[in-house]
Write a protein that holds these residues in place. Structure first.
Motif, PDB file in Angstrom:
ATOM      1  N   ALA A 286       0.824  -1.212   0.000  1.00 23.94           N
ATOM      2  CA  ALA A 286       0.000   0.000   0.000  1.00 23.94           C
ATOM      3  C   ALA A 286       0.856   1.260   0.000  1.00 23.94           C
ATOM      4  O   ALA A 286       0.550   2.240  -0.687  1.00 23.94           O
ATOM      5  N   ASN A 287       1.930   1.262   0.768  1.00 27.15           N
ATOM      6  CA  ASN A 287       2.825   2.423   0.790  1.00 27.15           C
ATOM      7  C   ASN A 287       3.511   2.623  -0.551  1.00 27.15           C
ATOM      8  O   ASN A 287       3.741   3.757  -0.980  1.00 27.15           O
ATOM      9  N   ALA A 288       3.842   1.524  -1.218  1.00 20.57           N
ATOM     10  CA  ALA A 288       4.417   1.624  -2.562  1.00 20.57           C
ATOM     11  C   ALA A 288       3.397   2.220  -3.519  1.00 20.57           C
ATOM     12  O   ALA A 288       3.734   3.012  -4.410  1.00 20.57           O
ATOM     13  N   LEU A 289       2.134   1.855  -3.328  1.00 23.34           N
ATOM     14  CA  LEU A 289       1.063   2.379  -4.173  1.00 23.34           C
ATOM     15  C   LEU A 289       0.885   3.878  -3.971  1.00 23.34           C
ATOM     16  O   LEU A 289       0.651   4.633  -4.923  1.00 23.34           O
ATOM     17  N   HIS A 299      -8.498   8.083  -4.384  1.00 24.95           N
ATOM     18  CA  HIS A 299      -8.392   6.816  -3.644  1.00 24.95           C
ATOM     19  C   HIS A 299      -7.396   6.883  -2.487  1.00 24.95           C
ATOM     20  O   HIS A 299      -7.322   5.952  -1.683  1.00 24.95           O
ATOM     21  N   ARG A 300      -6.634   7.958  -2.417  1.00 16.09           N
ATOM     22  CA  ARG A 300      -5.536   8.009  -1.448  1.00 16.09           C
ATOM     23  C   ARG A 300      -6.030   7.995   0.004  1.00 16.09           C
ATOM     24  O   ARG A 300      -5.481   7.288   0.847  1.00 16.09           O
ATOM     25  N   GLN A 301      -7.064   8.790   0.288  1.00 11.74           N
ATOM     26  CA  GLN A 301      -7.540   8.858   1.660  1.00 11.74           C
ATOM     27  C   GLN A 301      -8.064   7.507   2.122  1.00 11.74           C
ATOM     28  O   GLN A 301      -7.805   7.078   3.259  1.00 11.74           O
ATOM     29  N   GLU A 302      -8.781   6.821   1.245  1.00  9.22           N
ATOM     30  CA  GLU A 302      -9.306   5.498   1.591  1.00  9.22           C
ATOM     31  C   GLU A 302      -8.171   4.521   1.893  1.00  9.22           C
ATOM     32  O   GLU A 302      -8.238   3.752   2.861  1.00  9.22           O
ATOM     33  N   LEU A 303      -7.120   4.559   1.054  1.00 13.91           N
ATOM     34  CA  LEU A 303      -5.995   3.652   1.276  1.00 13.91           C
ATOM     35  C   LEU A 303      -5.252   3.994   2.560  1.00 13.91           C
ATOM     36  O   LEU A 303      -4.852   3.101   3.329  1.00 13.91           O
ATOM     37  N   GLU A 304      -5.073   5.267   2.826  1.00 12.67           N
ATOM     38  CA  GLU A 304      -4.406   5.682   4.071  1.00 12.67           C
ATOM     39  C   GLU A 304      -5.196   5.230   5.291  1.00 12.67           C
ATOM     40  O   GLU A 304      -4.619   4.826   6.314  1.00 12.67           O
ATOM     41  N   ASN A 305      -6.522   5.288   5.198  1.00 18.11           N
ATOM     42  CA  ASN A 305      -7.365   4.824   6.302  1.00 18.11           C
ATOM     43  C   ASN A 305      -7.204   3.320   6.519  1.00 18.11           C
ATOM     44  O   ASN A 305      -7.175   2.843   7.663  1.00 18.11           O
ATOM     45  N   LEU A 306      -7.095   2.567   5.405  1.00 17.60           N
ATOM     46  CA  LEU A 306      -6.905   1.119   5.535  1.00 17.60           C
ATOM     47  C   LEU A 306      -5.561   0.786   6.175  1.00 17.60           C
ATOM     48  O   LEU A 306      -5.457  -0.144   6.992  1.00 17.60           O
ATOM     49  N   LYS A 308      -3.974   2.709   8.301  1.00 19.21           N
ATOM     50  CA  LYS A 308      -4.133   3.059   9.716  1.00 19.21           C
ATOM     51  C   LYS A 308      -4.899   1.976  10.472  1.00 19.21           C
ATOM     52  O   LYS A 308      -4.514   1.582  11.574  1.00 19.21           O
ATOM     53  N   GLU A 309      -5.965   1.458   9.869  1.00 14.04           N
ATOM     54  CA  GLU A 309      -6.756   0.415  10.506  1.00 14.04           C
ATOM     55  C   GLU A 309      -5.929  -0.866  10.705  1.00 14.04           C
ATOM     56  O   GLU A 309      -6.060  -1.543  11.730  1.00 14.04           O
ATOM     57  N   SER A 310      -5.076  -1.178   9.717  1.00  9.42           N
ATOM     58  CA  SER A 310      -4.255  -2.397   9.838  1.00  9.42           C
ATOM     59  C   SER A 310      -3.249  -2.262  10.959  1.00  9.42           C
ATOM     60  O   SER A 310      -2.894  -3.247  11.615  1.00  9.42           O
ATOM     61  N   LEU A 311      -2.786  -1.042  11.219  1.00 10.03           N
ATOM     62  CA  LEU A 311      -1.843  -0.819  12.326  1.00 10.03           C
ATOM     63  C   LEU A 311      -2.555  -0.903  13.674  1.00 10.03           C
ATOM     64  O   LEU A 311      -2.033  -1.467  14.640  1.00 10.03           O
ATOM     65  N   GLU A 312      -3.758  -0.359  13.740  1.00 10.42           N
ATOM     66  CA  GLU A 312      -4.508  -0.350  14.998  1.00 10.42           C
ATOM     67  C   GLU A 312      -4.964  -1.743  15.413  1.00 10.42           C
ATOM     68  O   GLU A 312      -5.035  -2.046  16.599  1.00 10.42           O
ATOM     69  N   SER A 313      -5.251  -2.572  14.381  1.00 11.39           N
ATOM     70  CA  SER A 313      -5.749  -3.902  14.722  1.00 11.39           C
ATOM     71  C   SER A 313      -4.633  -4.895  15.004  1.00 11.39           C
ATOM     72  O   SER A 313      -4.872  -5.998  15.452  1.00 11.39           O
TER      73      SER A 313
END
Length: 313
Positions: A286-289, A299-306, A308-313
């Motif tokens: 995702a960061n490469a994307l 699409h950037r904000q949606e990907l950044e949110n995903l 963030k969610e992966s880090l929190e979980s």
């Protein structure tokens, strides 16, 4: 505002070749600040350029084609035609790009006979190029010249069997003439060994399921098809079928084979990692994307949110 004043137009958005031809220096140019061009200003600019063209005939065909290209991109198709009309002495009609641009200008201006003549000449210059086929088919569709449409469609598919717009136009033709699109498309996809044709069939066939497209495309991959457009379609189909574990290795192989790969291919890899809960691999992809400049900003904000969610979980 004087029509003859070149520097008066330094604020008008235009390409570098047009600025150079008009004698507007980079220092004076401020058109990049203008986001919206009012209709009356556009009309004045057209009048100015028409006067400039008549007084300053071109001597270089390459520059002429570059100007045509920029004018078309500026949504000034009438000026594309005028620059051809004013410079017949140097217009050899042997430049594929130039003839195709003239054809597009004529099409946008509603001069379909002129456009058709241009696209036919462009086709003769480079028979393997799909754009003239597409444009000729659109014109014959518009005129309901169905036999000619069919001939151009089949010729185009023979030359460019995986050019998706040709298959879409084939579908339109089949529905217009009352033939069964699915069976006809499948037969021609088999004849031309086309993954694009079979992909469209999977999208149209009511009998298809989530695994259909992947099963249609898999033989092409197994036989060595590695075109980037195909890989985008194939990995998308694998994701739809739930075969997430196959996607990352396909994308990894593509990254090793190409200097750059389409952002959609990277996105499919990221989605596959996320679906398999491989969160570290997802974040890496995702960061490469996010660093890919072709990745759409919406699409950037949606990907950044995903991420963030992966880090929190």
């Amino acid at each position: 505002m004087s029509l003859a004043g070149k520097t008066d137009w330094a604020h008008y958005p235009m390409g570098p070749k047009l600025r150079q031809w008009l004698g507007i220096s980079s220092k004076d140019y401020s058109g990049f600040k203008t986001e919206v061009v009012a209709a009356d200003l556009k009309t004045e600019f057209v009048d100015f350029l028409l006067a400039h063209m008549s007084e300053n005939p071109l001597t270089d065909e390459t520059l002429m084609v570059d100007l045509m290209d920029e004018l078309l991109g500026m949504d000034l198709p009438l000026l594309v035609l005028k620059i051809v009309d004013f410079n017949q002495e140097i217009w050899s009609r042997n430049d594929f790009r130039g003839i195709n641009i003239e054809g597009l200008g004529a099409m946008y201006c509603g001069e379909l006979a002129r456009a058709e003549h241009c696209f036919y000449d462009a086709h003769k210059l480079i028979p393997s190029e799909p754009a003239p086929y597409v444009n000729l088919i659109q014109i014959t569709h518009h005129d309901k010249r169905w036999e000619e449409s069919a001939a151009w469609i089949l010729a185009g598919l023979k030359a460019c069997p995986n050019h998706y717009p040709l298959w879409e136009l084939f579908y339109v033709y089949l529905t217009e003439v009352g033939k069964d699109p699915v069976s006809e498309l499948w037969a021609r996809a088999e004849e031309f060994h086309s993954w694009a044709g079979k992909s469209l069939v999977a999208d149209l066939d009511e009998q298809s399921n989530q695994q259909s497209k992947a099963s249609y495309l898999d033989p092409f991959y197994q036989s060595g098809e590695r075109d980037a457009s195909f890989l985008v379609e194939y990995t998308g189909a694998l994701g739809l079928a739930g075969d997430y574990d196959r996607i990352p290795s396909i994308v990894w192989e593509a990254e090793k084979s190409y200097s750059t790969i389409p952002w959609k291919l990277k996105a499919h890899a990221a989605q596959a990692h996320l679906a398999m809960e491989q969160k570290e691999a997802f974040r890496r992809q995702a960061n490469a994307l996010l660093t890919d400049r072709d990745f759409p900003s919406q699409h950037r904000q949606e990907l950044e949110n995903l991420i963030k969610e992966s880090l929190e979980s």
